[in-house]
Write a protein that holds these residues in place. Structure first.
Motif, PDB file in Angstrom:
ATOM      1  N   VAL A 194      66.171  60.812 -74.930  1.00 57.45           N
ATOM      2  CA  VAL A 194      66.349  60.449 -73.534  1.00 57.45           C
ATOM      3  C   VAL A 194      67.218  61.516 -72.867  1.00 57.45           C
ATOM      4  O   VAL A 194      68.188  61.992 -73.458  1.00 57.45           O
ATOM      5  N   ASP A 244      69.609  61.757 -69.879  1.00 65.24           N
ATOM      6  CA  ASP A 244      70.349  60.939 -68.928  1.00 65.24           C
ATOM      7  C   ASP A 244      70.839  61.737 -67.729  1.00 65.24           C
ATOM      8  O   ASP A 244      70.996  61.197 -66.643  1.00 65.24           O
ATOM      9  N   GLN A 245      71.126  63.023 -67.957  1.00 66.42           N
ATOM     10  CA  GLN A 245      71.648  63.874 -66.897  1.00 66.42           C
ATOM     11  C   GLN A 245      71.280  65.318 -67.198  1.00 66.42           C
ATOM     12  O   GLN A 245      71.041  65.663 -68.346  1.00 66.42           O
ATOM     13  N   HIS A 247      68.205  57.967 -78.750  1.00 63.80           N
ATOM     14  CA  HIS A 247      68.536  56.578 -78.434  1.00 63.80           C
ATOM     15  C   HIS A 247      67.626  55.649 -79.226  1.00 63.80           C
ATOM     16  O   HIS A 247      66.505  56.010 -79.571  1.00 63.80           O
ATOM     17  N   MET A 300      65.777  60.853 -63.481  1.00 65.48           N
ATOM     18  CA  MET A 300      66.456  60.560 -64.738  1.00 65.48           C
ATOM     19  C   MET A 300      66.976  59.132 -64.703  1.00 65.48           C
ATOM     20  O   MET A 300      67.246  58.615 -63.625  1.00 65.48           O
ATOM     21  N   PRO A 301      67.122  58.455 -65.814  1.00 66.20           N
ATOM     22  CA  PRO A 301      66.861  58.939 -67.163  1.00 66.20           C
ATOM     23  C   PRO A 301      65.365  59.009 -67.427  1.00 66.20           C
ATOM     24  O   PRO A 301      64.578  58.239 -66.875  1.00 66.20           O
TER      25      PRO A 301
END
Length: 65
Positions: free
Chosen positions: A5, A7-8, A18, A57-58
């Motif tokens: 994943v 996220d940023q 994850h 995102m994510p």
């Protein structure tokens, strides 16, 4: 299931593993088990924050299955 994943933005270092719930296919659809997946140049661009208007995102990359 395990999934990468983003996220940023942050380049390849922003790819994090994850644990996510298993997907349930809709009627007429199916799921596949993926042992290995590639992270291509497009996913690297996404991890840098490119194209966030089209891919917010994510997000979970996986175009190269």
């Amino acid at each position: 299931m395990k999934a990468i994943v983003i996220d940023q933005p942050g380049g390849p270092a922003s790819l994090k593993l994850h644990e996510k719930p298993d997907l349930q296919p809709a009627p007429g659809m199916l799921t596949i088990d993926v042992a290995y997946a590639g992270v291509g140049y497009f996913e690297v661009l996404l991890s840098r924050g490119e194209f966030t208007s089209a891919f917010p995102m994510p997000l979970t990359p996986g175009l190269e299955v």
